[in-house]
Design a protein around this motif. Structure first.
Motif, PDB file in Angstrom:
ATOM      1  N   ASP A 152      15.702   8.228   5.535  1.00 45.02           N
ATOM      2  CA  ASP A 152      14.805   8.886   6.491  1.00 45.02           C
ATOM      3  C   ASP A 152      13.371   8.883   5.971  1.00 45.02           C
ATOM      4  O   ASP A 152      12.421   8.673   6.731  1.00 45.02           O
ATOM      5  N   TYR A 153      13.214   9.126   4.680  1.00 45.76           N
ATOM      6  CA  TYR A 153      11.868   9.132   4.096  1.00 45.76           C
ATOM      7  C   TYR A 153      11.176   7.794   4.347  1.00 45.76           C
ATOM      8  O   TYR A 153      10.012   7.744   4.737  1.00 45.76           O
ATOM      9  N   MET A 154      11.894   6.710   4.145  1.00 43.71           N
ATOM     10  CA  MET A 154      11.299   5.380   4.332  1.00 43.71           C
ATOM     11  C   MET A 154      10.899   5.144   5.793  1.00 43.71           C
ATOM     12  O   MET A 154       9.861   4.561   6.077  1.00 43.71           O
ATOM     13  N   GLN A 155      11.736   5.599   6.701  1.00 44.20           N
ATOM     14  CA  GLN A 155      11.363   5.437   8.113  1.00 44.20           C
ATOM     15  C   GLN A 155      10.141   6.304   8.465  1.00 44.20           C
ATOM     16  O   GLN A 155       9.216   5.835   9.137  1.00 44.20           O
ATOM     17  N   HIS A 156      10.146   7.540   7.980  1.00 48.78           N
ATOM     18  CA  HIS A 156       9.002   8.425   8.243  1.00 48.78           C
ATOM     19  C   HIS A 156       7.727   7.838   7.661  1.00 48.78           C
ATOM     20  O   HIS A 156       6.648   7.945   8.248  1.00 48.78           O
ATOM     21  N   TYR A 157       7.868   7.209   6.516  1.00 46.33           N
ATOM     22  CA  TYR A 157       6.705   6.567   5.908  1.00 46.33           C
ATOM     23  C   TYR A 157       6.165   5.464   6.831  1.00 46.33           C
ATOM     24  O   TYR A 157       4.959   5.344   7.027  1.00 46.33           O
ATOM     25  N   GLY A 158       7.046   4.679   7.389  1.00 47.53           N
ATOM     26  CA  GLY A 158       6.628   3.622   8.308  1.00 47.53           C
ATOM     27  C   GLY A 158       5.908   4.184   9.527  1.00 47.53           C
ATOM     28  O   GLY A 158       4.854   3.690   9.939  1.00 47.53           O
ATOM     29  N   LEU A 159       6.476   5.263  10.100  1.00 44.85           N
ATOM     30  CA  LEU A 159       5.831   5.899  11.254  1.00 44.85           C
ATOM     31  C   LEU A 159       4.465   6.460  10.851  1.00 44.85           C
ATOM     32  O   LEU A 159       3.482   6.320  11.574  1.00 44.85           O
ATOM     33  N   GLY A 160       4.430   7.076   9.671  1.00 46.41           N
ATOM     34  CA  GLY A 160       3.168   7.607   9.150  1.00 46.41           C
ATOM     35  C   GLY A 160       2.156   6.500   8.911  1.00 46.41           C
ATOM     36  O   GLY A 160       0.951   6.702   9.063  1.00 46.41           O
ATOM     37  N   GLY A 161       2.647   5.323   8.532  1.00 46.33           N
ATOM     38  CA  GLY A 161       1.761   4.186   8.294  1.00 46.33           C
ATOM     39  C   GLY A 161       1.119   3.689   9.576  1.00 46.33           C
ATOM     40  O   GLY A 161      -0.082   3.397   9.614  1.00 46.33           O
ATOM     41  N   VAL A 162       1.909   3.617  10.638  1.00 41.46           N
ATOM     42  CA  VAL A 162       1.363   3.191  11.934  1.00 41.46           C
ATOM     43  C   VAL A 162       0.253   4.167  12.339  1.00 41.46           C
ATOM     44  O   VAL A 162      -0.825   3.769  12.779  1.00 41.46           O
ATOM     45  N   LYS A 163       0.539   5.453  12.133  1.00 42.30           N
ATOM     46  CA  LYS A 163      -0.443   6.486  12.489  1.00 42.30           C
ATOM     47  C   LYS A 163      -1.713   6.377  11.626  1.00 42.30           C
ATOM     48  O   LYS A 163      -2.835   6.397  12.148  1.00 42.30           O
ATOM     49  N   ALA A 164      -1.530   6.241  10.313  1.00 39.78           N
ATOM     50  CA  ALA A 164      -2.682   6.151   9.396  1.00 39.78           C
ATOM     51  C   ALA A 164      -3.534   4.920   9.717  1.00 39.78           C
ATOM     52  O   ALA A 164      -4.754   4.950   9.617  1.00 39.78           O
ATOM     53  N   ASN A 174      -4.989   6.594   1.092  1.00 35.58           N
ATOM     54  CA  ASN A 174      -4.260   7.805   0.696  1.00 35.58           C
ATOM     55  C   ASN A 174      -2.750   7.611   0.824  1.00 35.58           C
ATOM     56  O   ASN A 174      -1.978   7.994  -0.056  1.00 35.58           O
ATOM     57  N   LEU A 175      -2.341   7.018   1.933  1.00 32.86           N
ATOM     58  CA  LEU A 175      -0.911   6.848   2.183  1.00 32.86           C
ATOM     59  C   LEU A 175      -0.288   5.822   1.219  1.00 32.86           C
ATOM     60  O   LEU A 175       0.838   5.999   0.752  1.00 32.86           O
ATOM     61  N   THR A 176      -1.044   4.780   0.937  1.00 29.08           N
ATOM     62  CA  THR A 176      -0.543   3.750   0.024  1.00 29.08           C
ATOM     63  C   THR A 176      -0.302   4.314  -1.379  1.00 29.08           C
ATOM     64  O   THR A 176       0.658   3.944  -2.052  1.00 29.08           O
ATOM     65  N   ARG A 177      -1.171   5.232  -1.789  1.00 33.24           N
ATOM     66  CA  ARG A 177      -0.961   5.858  -3.107  1.00 33.24           C
ATOM     67  C   ARG A 177       0.349   6.631  -3.125  1.00 33.24           C
ATOM     68  O   ARG A 177       1.050   6.654  -4.127  1.00 33.24           O
ATOM     69  N   LEU A 178       0.669   7.282  -2.031  1.00 32.92           N
ATOM     70  CA  LEU A 178       1.936   8.018  -1.953  1.00 32.92           C
ATOM     71  C   LEU A 178       3.116   7.059  -2.127  1.00 32.92           C
ATOM     72  O   LEU A 178       4.061   7.340  -2.866  1.00 32.92           O
ATOM     73  N   TYR A 179       3.053   5.929  -1.456  1.00 35.59           N
ATOM     74  CA  TYR A 179       4.124   4.931  -1.569  1.00 35.59           C
ATOM     75  C   TYR A 179       4.232   4.447  -3.017  1.00 35.59           C
ATOM     76  O   TYR A 179       5.324   4.337  -3.583  1.00 35.59           O
ATOM     77  N   ALA A 253       8.027  17.668   1.672  1.00 32.42           N
ATOM     78  CA  ALA A 253       6.592  17.645   1.353  1.00 32.42           C
ATOM     79  C   ALA A 253       5.805  16.772   2.327  1.00 32.42           C
ATOM     80  O   ALA A 253       4.621  16.973   2.526  1.00 32.42           O
ATOM     81  N   THR A 254       6.464  15.775   2.924  1.00 33.54           N
ATOM     82  CA  THR A 254       5.742  14.852   3.799  1.00 33.54           C
ATOM     83  C   THR A 254       5.952  15.155   5.289  1.00 33.54           C
ATOM     84  O   THR A 254       5.473  14.415   6.135  1.00 33.54           O
ATOM     85  N   ALA A 255       6.669  16.262   5.583  1.00 37.36           N
ATOM     86  CA  ALA A 255       6.926  16.611   6.987  1.00 37.36           C
ATOM     87  C   ALA A 255       5.659  17.003   7.758  1.00 37.36           C
ATOM     88  O   ALA A 255       5.531  16.664   8.934  1.00 37.36           O
ATOM     89  N   PRO A 256       4.698  17.712   7.137  1.00 31.72           N
ATOM     90  CA  PRO A 256       3.510  18.125   7.912  1.00 31.72           C
ATOM     91  C   PRO A 256       2.710  16.926   8.437  1.00 31.72           C
ATOM     92  O   PRO A 256       2.798  15.833   7.903  1.00 31.72           O
ATOM     93  N   ASP A 257       1.936  17.199   9.473  1.00 29.35           N
ATOM     94  CA  ASP A 257       1.016  16.214  10.041  1.00 29.35           C
ATOM     95  C   ASP A 257      -0.039  15.867   8.979  1.00 29.35           C
ATOM     96  O   ASP A 257      -0.695  16.756   8.447  1.00 29.35           O
ATOM     97  N   PHE A 258      -0.198  14.588   8.692  1.00 29.77           N
ATOM     98  CA  PHE A 258      -1.143  14.176   7.647  1.00 29.77           C
ATOM     99  C   PHE A 258      -2.590  14.114   8.162  1.00 29.77           C
ATOM    100  O   PHE A 258      -3.508  13.978   7.361  1.00 29.77           O
ATOM    101  N   ALA A 259      -2.801  14.157   9.469  1.00 32.84           N
ATOM    102  CA  ALA A 259      -4.171  13.975   9.977  1.00 32.84           C
ATOM    103  C   ALA A 259      -5.172  14.954   9.348  1.00 32.84           C
ATOM    104  O   ALA A 259      -6.212  14.527   8.833  1.00 32.84           O
ATOM    105  N   ILE A 261      -4.843  16.465   6.587  1.00 30.59           N
ATOM    106  CA  ILE A 261      -4.883  16.177   5.137  1.00 30.59           C
ATOM    107  C   ILE A 261      -5.841  15.018   4.870  1.00 30.59           C
ATOM    108  O   ILE A 261      -6.678  15.080   3.973  1.00 30.59           O
ATOM    109  N   TYR A 262      -5.720  13.964   5.692  1.00 25.36           N
ATOM    110  CA  TYR A 262      -6.644  12.830   5.518  1.00 25.36           C
ATOM    111  C   TYR A 262      -8.097  13.298   5.667  1.00 25.36           C
ATOM    112  O   TYR A 262      -8.978  12.864   4.921  1.00 25.36           O
ATOM    113  N   ALA A 263      -8.334  14.164   6.632  1.00 27.42           N
ATOM    114  CA  ALA A 263      -9.704  14.643   6.870  1.00 27.42           C
ATOM    115  C   ALA A 263     -10.214  15.405   5.645  1.00 27.42           C
ATOM    116  O   ALA A 263     -11.351  15.235   5.223  1.00 27.42           O
TER     117      ALA A 263
HETATM  118  N1  PHE Z   1       4.046  13.405   8.109  1.00 26.14           N
HETATM  119  C1  PHE Z   1       3.273  12.217   7.956  1.00 26.14           C
HETATM  120  C2  PHE Z   1       2.171  12.120   8.998  1.00 26.14           C
HETATM  121  O1  PHE Z   1       2.035  12.961   9.848  1.00 26.14           O
HETATM  122  C3  PHE Z   1       4.138  10.962   8.058  1.00 26.14           C
HETATM  123  C4  PHE Z   1       4.783  10.603   6.773  1.00 26.14           C
HETATM  124  C5  PHE Z   1       6.105  10.946   6.481  1.00 26.14           C
HETATM  125  C6  PHE Z   1       4.089   9.885   5.839  1.00 26.14           C
HETATM  126  C7  PHE Z   1       6.689  10.583   5.310  1.00 26.14           C
HETATM  127  C8  PHE Z   1       4.671   9.508   4.659  1.00 26.14           C
HETATM  128  C9  PHE Z   1       5.976   9.858   4.398  1.00 26.14           C
HETATM  129  O2  PHE Z   1       1.398  11.192   8.959  1.00 26.14           O
END
Ligand code: PHE
Ligand code: FE
Length: 297
Positions: A152-164, A174-179, A253-259, A261-263
């Motif tokens: 699930d973490y890997m999929q969420h990362y992918g979704l987060g990547g599309v968003k970032a 920022n996201l790449t460092r997490l990976y 830790a990665t569940a919250p909206d990153f937007a 955080i990026y700001a």
């Molecule tokens: N929660 C992140 C977001 O809103 C998405 C994400 C999940 C990113 C897991 C990395 C790992 O962008």
């Protein structure tokens, strides 16, 4: 299969002249065309890493790798691994030529497809290769996709990547460092000791030993925003490894909206790869031996 087989590379004219661009296409694993040398490289690396990883890799990594049916006998067929993987977590492997453009990569992960480089390194490259090959991708990344939480973490990362990607280049950094500090170079606390789960480590004999046993690197507790600010090394051992308490911690830790955080991070400086902060949970403060001053990316 390696040196003799031309890779499907296109050349694109840029201001640096013609540069190779790997095709983004998914390719069928050309299994019947692997040479005896290719299978031997797999066998050698497989046996060597399984030995080095006993007592060093996360128990979950060792268990899932065995459960998938990866063996040293021959290069696994993606189709065979996919039967196990689909049943366990719904992930599947797709063959690719090599590194993909970011958005293509994120899109695969978001759909639970893991891109695996189909070709394997040559015998003289057993210890180091500057780009991912089949051994790194398959041996290193694929086993933990059998674990539901990590999957699930890997999929969420992918979704987060599309968003970032839609937010901008700084967010992607920022996201790449997490990976990098989790998927590629992460350590986990297990049974009171530190173990490896990062694929960049488990596919390297010397870094598997170095990351746990050397006095040089820092070993610091996982902290999302701290990691997202931290630069890293691509050509040497990491100066710092980050330690998670469990795979669940990654999800939580990665569940919250990153937007937001990026700001926030956009207004803060990056942290050098080897720095230790007052706010860090320090498992080990590195001696810094052998560190090169320059070269954090
Ligand atoms: N929660 C992140 C977001 O809103 C998405 C994400 C999940 C990113 C897991 C990395 C790992 O962008
Ligand atoms: Fe990798």
């Amino acid at each position: 299969m390696n040196a003799a087989t031309p890779r499907r590379v296109e050349h694109q004219l840029t201001d640096k002249g013609y540069v190779p661009v790997y095709t983004t296409a998914v390719v069928e694993q050309p299994w019947a065309r692997y040479t005896p040398t290719d299978h031997e490289v797999w066998a050698t690396l497989f046996a060597r890493q399984r030995e080095v990883l006993v007592g060093r890799a996360s128990e979950e990594f060792l268990r899932t790798q065995a459960a998938m049916g990866m063996t040293p006998d021959r290069i696994p067929r993606f189709d065979d691994l996919n039967r196990q993987l689909r049943r366990a977590t719904g992930w599947e492997l797709v063959g690719v030529e090599g590194l993909l453009p970011e958005l293509t990569f994120f899109d695969h992960l978001a759909h639970r497809r893991f891109p695996v480089t189909w070709w394997i390194r040559r015998p003289e490259q057993l210890d180091y290769l500057s780009e991912p090959d089949l051994f790194h991708d398959l041996f290193g990344h694929v086993p933990l996709l059998m674990n539901p939480v990590f999957a699930d973490y890997m999929q969420h990362y992918g979704l987060g990547g599309v968003k970032a990607h839609g937010i901008g280049p700084a967010a992607l950094v920022n996201l790449t460092r997490l990976y990098w500090y989790t998927v590629e170079f992460g350590l986990i606390r297990e049974n009171g000791g530190l173990r490896i789960y990062g694929s960049g480590i488990v596919s390297s004999k010397s870094e598997s030993i170095h990351c746990l046993e050397s006095a040089a690197p820092n070993r610091i507790g996982f902290d999302l925003e701290r990691i997202m600010r931290t630069r890293y090394r691509i050509d040497t051992y990491q100066k710092t490894y980050f330690v998670i308490d469990s795979y669940e911690q990654l999800i939580e830790a990665t569940a919250p909206d990153f937007a937001p955080i990026y700001a926030r991070l956009a207004r803060q400086d990056s942290i050098p790869a080897g720095a230790v902060l007052d706010t860090d949970t320090v498992y080990q403060r590195g001696s810094g031996e052998g560190w090169l001053e320059d070269g954090d990316v």
